[in-house]
Write a protein that holds these residues in place. Structure first.
Motif, PDB file in Angstrom:
ATOM      1  N   LYS A   1      17.080  -4.492  16.790  1.00 59.53           N
ATOM      2  CA  LYS A   1      15.799  -3.897  17.427  1.00 59.53           C
ATOM      3  C   LYS A   1      14.985  -5.239  17.641  1.00 59.53           C
ATOM      4  O   LYS A   1      14.001  -4.924  18.911  1.00 59.53           O
ATOM      5  CB  LYS A   1      14.898  -3.051  16.407  1.00 59.53           C
ATOM      6  CG  LYS A   1      16.006  -1.993  15.788  1.00 59.53           C
ATOM      7  CD  LYS A   1      16.251  -1.021  17.050  1.00 59.53           C
ATOM      8  CE  LYS A   1      17.152   0.205  16.233  1.00 59.53           C
ATOM      9  NZ  LYS A   1      17.620   1.170  17.348  1.00 59.53           N
ATOM     10  N   ALA A   2      14.738  -6.186  17.019  1.00 57.86           N
ATOM     11  CA  ALA A   2      13.803  -7.382  17.558  1.00 57.86           C
ATOM     12  C   ALA A   2      14.211  -7.978  18.867  1.00 57.86           C
ATOM     13  O   ALA A   2      15.556  -8.289  19.307  1.00 57.86           O
ATOM     14  CB  ALA A   2      13.850  -8.467  16.648  1.00 57.86           C
ATOM     15  N   PRO A   3      13.165  -8.205  19.726  1.00 55.26           N
ATOM     16  CA  PRO A   3      13.418  -8.805  21.066  1.00 55.26           C
ATOM     17  C   PRO A   3      14.053 -10.044  21.066  1.00 55.26           C
ATOM     18  O   PRO A   3      13.587 -10.927  19.879  1.00 55.26           O
ATOM     19  CB  PRO A   3      11.996  -8.645  21.634  1.00 55.26           C
ATOM     20  CG  PRO A   3      11.408  -7.754  20.978  1.00 55.26           C
ATOM     21  CD  PRO A   3      11.753  -7.537  19.783  1.00 55.26           C
ATOM     22  N   GLY A   4      14.882 -10.468  21.871  1.00 55.74           N
ATOM     23  CA  GLY A   4      15.547 -11.814  21.766  1.00 55.74           C
ATOM     24  C   GLY A   4      16.826 -11.907  22.608  1.00 55.74           C
ATOM     25  O   GLY A   4      17.252 -10.658  23.127  1.00 55.74           O
ATOM     26  N   LEU A  59      25.389  -8.003  33.335  1.00 58.37           N
ATOM     27  CA  LEU A  59      26.568  -7.243  33.203  1.00 58.37           C
ATOM     28  C   LEU A  59      26.507  -5.612  32.827  1.00 58.37           C
ATOM     29  O   LEU A  59      27.453  -4.902  32.676  1.00 58.37           O
ATOM     30  CB  LEU A  59      27.600  -7.593  31.944  1.00 58.37           C
ATOM     31  CG  LEU A  59      27.976  -9.422  32.115  1.00 58.37           C
ATOM     32  CD1 LEU A  59      28.783  -9.740  30.922  1.00 58.37           C
ATOM     33  CD2 LEU A  59      28.651  -9.518  33.447  1.00 58.37           C
ATOM     34  N   GLY A  60      25.302  -5.213  32.694  1.00 57.83           N
ATOM     35  CA  GLY A  60      25.091  -4.117  32.607  1.00 57.83           C
ATOM     36  C   GLY A  60      24.378  -3.514  31.295  1.00 57.83           C
ATOM     37  O   GLY A  60      24.421  -4.227  30.397  1.00 57.83           O
ATOM     38  N   PRO A  61      23.837  -2.164  31.050  1.00 57.99           N
ATOM     39  CA  PRO A  61      23.240  -1.758  29.961  1.00 57.99           C
ATOM     40  C   PRO A  61      24.214  -1.475  28.840  1.00 57.99           C
ATOM     41  O   PRO A  61      25.391  -0.957  29.005  1.00 57.99           O
ATOM     42  CB  PRO A  61      22.465  -0.704  30.235  1.00 57.99           C
ATOM     43  CG  PRO A  61      23.367  -0.152  31.264  1.00 57.99           C
ATOM     44  CD  PRO A  61      23.888  -1.134  32.200  1.00 57.99           C
ATOM     45  N   VAL A  62      23.684  -1.756  27.462  1.00 58.45           N
ATOM     46  CA  VAL A  62      24.541  -1.378  26.534  1.00 58.45           C
ATOM     47  C   VAL A  62      24.844   0.154  26.231  1.00 58.45           C
ATOM     48  O   VAL A  62      26.100   0.398  25.935  1.00 58.45           O
ATOM     49  CB  VAL A  62      23.686  -1.832  25.069  1.00 58.45           C
ATOM     50  CG1 VAL A  62      24.614  -1.105  23.929  1.00 58.45           C
ATOM     51  CG2 VAL A  62      23.806  -3.275  25.036  1.00 58.45           C
ATOM     52  N   SER A  63      24.054   1.006  26.834  1.00 60.17           N
ATOM     53  CA  SER A  63      24.124   2.128  26.736  1.00 60.17           C
ATOM     54  C   SER A  63      25.498   2.819  27.642  1.00 60.17           C
ATOM     55  O   SER A  63      25.994   3.790  27.512  1.00 60.17           O
ATOM     56  CB  SER A  63      22.865   3.246  27.218  1.00 60.17           C
ATOM     57  OG  SER A  63      22.559   2.736  28.515  1.00 60.17           O
ATOM     58  N   THR A  64      26.007   1.838  28.628  1.00 63.09           N
ATOM     59  CA  THR A  64      26.947   2.046  29.382  1.00 63.09           C
ATOM     60  C   THR A  64      28.094   1.518  29.067  1.00 63.09           C
ATOM     61  O   THR A  64      29.239   1.960  29.335  1.00 63.09           O
ATOM     62  CB  THR A  64      26.305   1.917  31.211  1.00 63.09           C
ATOM     63  OG1 THR A  64      25.276   2.500  31.401  1.00 63.09           O
ATOM     64  CG2 THR A  64      27.543   2.240  32.202  1.00 63.09           C
ATOM     65  N   PHE A  65      28.043   0.171  28.511  1.00 57.77           N
ATOM     66  CA  PHE A  65      29.075  -0.670  28.588  1.00 57.77           C
ATOM     67  C   PHE A  65      29.285  -1.182  27.057  1.00 57.77           C
ATOM     68  O   PHE A  65      28.176  -1.545  26.602  1.00 57.77           O
ATOM     69  CB  PHE A  65      29.150  -2.189  29.359  1.00 57.77           C
ATOM     70  CG  PHE A  65      29.245  -1.498  30.748  1.00 57.77           C
ATOM     71  CD1 PHE A  65      30.202  -1.395  31.354  1.00 57.77           C
ATOM     72  CD2 PHE A  65      27.955  -1.682  31.794  1.00 57.77           C
ATOM     73  CE1 PHE A  65      30.442  -1.029  32.781  1.00 57.77           C
ATOM     74  CE2 PHE A  65      28.341  -1.383  33.090  1.00 57.77           C
ATOM     75  CZ  PHE A  65      29.442  -1.124  33.325  1.00 57.77           C
ATOM     76  N   SER A  66      30.223  -0.701  26.111  1.00 58.31           N
ATOM     77  CA  SER A  66      30.475  -1.296  24.913  1.00 58.31           C
ATOM     78  C   SER A  66      30.623  -2.720  24.905  1.00 58.31           C
ATOM     79  O   SER A  66      30.751  -3.556  25.878  1.00 58.31           O
ATOM     80  CB  SER A  66      31.562  -0.510  24.229  1.00 58.31           C
ATOM     81  OG  SER A  66      32.929  -0.800  25.024  1.00 58.31           O
ATOM     82  N   LEU A  67      30.696  -3.204  23.607  1.00 59.72           N
ATOM     83  CA  LEU A  67      30.735  -4.473  23.358  1.00 59.72           C
ATOM     84  C   LEU A  67      32.193  -5.073  23.722  1.00 59.72           C
ATOM     85  O   LEU A  67      32.220  -6.101  24.373  1.00 59.72           O
ATOM     86  CB  LEU A  67      30.776  -4.874  21.805  1.00 59.72           C
ATOM     87  CG  LEU A  67      30.966  -6.188  21.192  1.00 59.72           C
ATOM     88  CD1 LEU A  67      30.037  -7.302  21.894  1.00 59.72           C
ATOM     89  CD2 LEU A  67      30.839  -6.256  19.669  1.00 59.72           C
ATOM     90  N   ALA A  68      33.172  -4.100  23.493  1.00 58.80           N
ATOM     91  CA  ALA A  68      34.381  -4.365  23.949  1.00 58.80           C
ATOM     92  C   ALA A  68      34.507  -4.567  25.497  1.00 58.80           C
ATOM     93  O   ALA A  68      35.088  -5.763  25.972  1.00 58.80           O
ATOM     94  CB  ALA A  68      35.486  -3.484  23.334  1.00 58.80           C
ATOM     95  N   SER A 110      15.300  -6.227  24.788  1.00 59.31           N
ATOM     96  CA  SER A 110      13.724  -6.189  25.486  1.00 59.31           C
ATOM     97  C   SER A 110      12.814  -6.006  24.563  1.00 59.31           C
ATOM     98  O   SER A 110      12.988  -5.283  23.248  1.00 59.31           O
ATOM     99  CB  SER A 110      13.665  -5.444  26.517  1.00 59.31           C
ATOM    100  OG  SER A 110      13.690  -4.165  26.489  1.00 59.31           O
ATOM    101  N   GLY A 111      11.272  -6.069  24.747  1.00 58.05           N
ATOM    102  CA  GLY A 111      10.291  -5.503  24.014  1.00 58.05           C
ATOM    103  C   GLY A 111      10.321  -4.126  23.870  1.00 58.05           C
ATOM    104  O   GLY A 111       9.591  -3.809  22.697  1.00 58.05           O
ATOM    105  N   LYS A 112      10.573  -3.381  24.867  1.00 63.62           N
ATOM    106  CA  LYS A 112      10.679  -1.972  24.646  1.00 63.62           C
ATOM    107  C   LYS A 112      11.877  -1.432  23.955  1.00 63.62           C
ATOM    108  O   LYS A 112      11.997  -0.114  24.085  1.00 63.62           O
ATOM    109  CB  LYS A 112      10.398  -1.373  25.959  1.00 63.62           C
ATOM    110  CG  LYS A 112       9.112  -1.627  26.469  1.00 63.62           C
ATOM    111  CD  LYS A 112       8.886  -1.000  27.847  1.00 63.62           C
ATOM    112  CE  LYS A 112       7.503  -1.426  28.606  1.00 63.62           C
ATOM    113  NZ  LYS A 112       7.412  -0.756  29.823  1.00 63.62           N
ATOM    114  N   GLY A 113      12.797  -2.279  23.612  1.00 62.52           N
ATOM    115  CA  GLY A 113      14.011  -1.747  22.687  1.00 62.52           C
ATOM    116  C   GLY A 113      15.031  -1.689  23.658  1.00 62.52           C
ATOM    117  O   GLY A 113      16.158  -1.100  23.230  1.00 62.52           O
TER     118      GLY A 113
END
Length: 396
Positions: free
Chosen positions: A14-17, A52-61, A30-33
């Motif tokens: 959750k922490a920005p960075g 490379l795209g948002p986590v909500s669209t692309f998984s870690l793999a 980001s600061g807004k999560g």
């Protein structure tokens, strides 16, 4: 080291960075999560970041697969960002294949006509392209327009209608540049002149010499005016007025009563009717006022009305008159050159006064900046002197 992150850890952060997974792959919080994947790399000494795209669209793999592809490109010396840009451009061009040159020309004209001086300019664009370009490639995809097609449209008229062909070439070039900027085509502009068509077509100056408007020697003007005054009809009155005011044909043809102040002896031609796009005040000599007096009462709008009410004379009226006078070798516009020659050779009026009388733009920007006025009173003296010259030996 690769694989530093876990799917569960990515979900909990959750922490920005920026959190590295290794191999250039980073998780950005980001600061807004919001969470997204970023690939960092250095190529040819230049550090870059590629989303490379948002986590909500692309998984870690999936993000790791993307990063691996990028690392392979870097290994081959290929910039992933540039490659992606080219792929997107290719896709845009592919989807735009149905967009024709004619459609792009319509788009260009619509986008620019507000900045053009009048509707006539837009009409000329449409007419020339419809006559010379559209029959050759108007309905082809704009991406398909190449040098051979441009040459096919131009070669037939380059030697016979060089001025028109030059305008058509410039208009084709502008449309193709517009299409490229909009992403409808890629590659060099096949209609550009410098470094391209100049190698395939002769220069205008080599095709034919510039033909100046035929002008009457100023010494012959009084006799010509005497003959002209004996001609019946409105065209003769219009020509006399045009000569006395040193006006362009179109300006005199379109003269309206609401532009003329008879009491002040001033004809104010509005900017939209002037070649330079600026209002031009014409001092009216006694002889010019006499012509206007003869024209009063014929029409409420135009000074020199045509056969149709509310319409000016045809632009052919004075040419027909010259033919009837057996002076077909002359042009009405040529009398402006006659006026300039007369002023230069027989008077002491400064050249800038003469140029302003002809409504020519002063070439020097510095001179224009310092001289805000229009030298009107000096021009009135000039036009009175010209009227006197024109009337020498003429019965008035």
């Amino acid at each position: 080291m690769l694989g530093k992150l876990t799917a569960l850890g990515v979900a909990k952060l959750k922490a920005p960075g920026m959190y590295g997974d290794g191999g250039g792959l980073w998780l950005q919080v980001s600061g807004k999560g919001g969470k997204s994947w970023v690939f960092r790399y250095t190529l040819r000494g230049k550090s870059r970041e590629m989303g490379l795209g948002p986590v909500s669209t692309f998984s870690l793999a999936e993000a790791r697969d993307k990063a691996l592809t990028c690392r392979k490109l870097c290994y081959e010396g290929i910039d992933p960002i540039e490659m992606r840009r080219e792929q997107r451009q290719d896709a845009a061009v592919e989807s735009a294949k149905a967009i024709t040159f004619r459609t792009c020309a319509d788009g260009y004209i619509e986008a620019h006509k507000a900045g053009w001086r009048n509707d006539k300019h837009a009409a000329q664009w449409t007419a020339t392209l419809a006559t010379y370009a559209y029959p050759v490639f108007g309905d082809l995809p704009v991406q398909a327009v190449d040098t051979s097609l441009v040459l096919k449209a131009l070669e037939a008229i380059w030697s016979t209608k060089t001025e028109t062909a030059t305008r058509v070439r410039g208009r084709i070039e502008s449309v193709l540049d517009w299409a490229a900027t909009r992403g409808y085509r890629r590659g060099e502009n096949p209609a550009r002149w410098k470094g391209h068509l100049q190698n395939l077509l002769p220069k205008r100056s080599k095709v034919r010499k510039v033909e100046h408007h035929a002008a009457l020697p100023f010494k012959d003007v009084p006799a010509f005016m005497r003959t002209l005054e004996g001609q019946p009809g409105i065209p003769a009155k219009l020509m006399i007025f045009t000569i006395l005011t040193a006006a362009r044909t179109g300006e005199a043809l379109g003269a309206r009563w609401d532009e003329i102040d008879l009491e002040a002896a001033i004809w104010s031609v509005p900017a939209e009717r002037m070649k330079a796009g600026a209002e031009h005040r014409v001092p009216l000599s006694t002889a010019a006022l006499a012509i206007l007096a003869e024209m009063q009462g014929l029409d409420d709008i135009f000074v020199f009305p045509g056969s149709r009410r509310g319409k000016p004379l045809s632009n052919m009226a004075m040419l027909v008159l010259l033919r009837r006078m057996e002076r077909a070798g002359l042009t009405v516009h040529g009398f402006r050159s006659t006026f300039r020659d007369w002023a230069s050779e027989t008077t002491h009026f400064p050249s800038e006064v003469v140029e302003m009388a002809l409504a020519h733009t002063v070439e020097s920007k510095v001179e224009r900046a310092y001289r805000r006025g229009d030298l009107f009173e000096k021009r009135r003296d000039l036009m009175d002197a010209w009227a006197t010259w024109c009337s020498q030996g003429a019965a008035r």
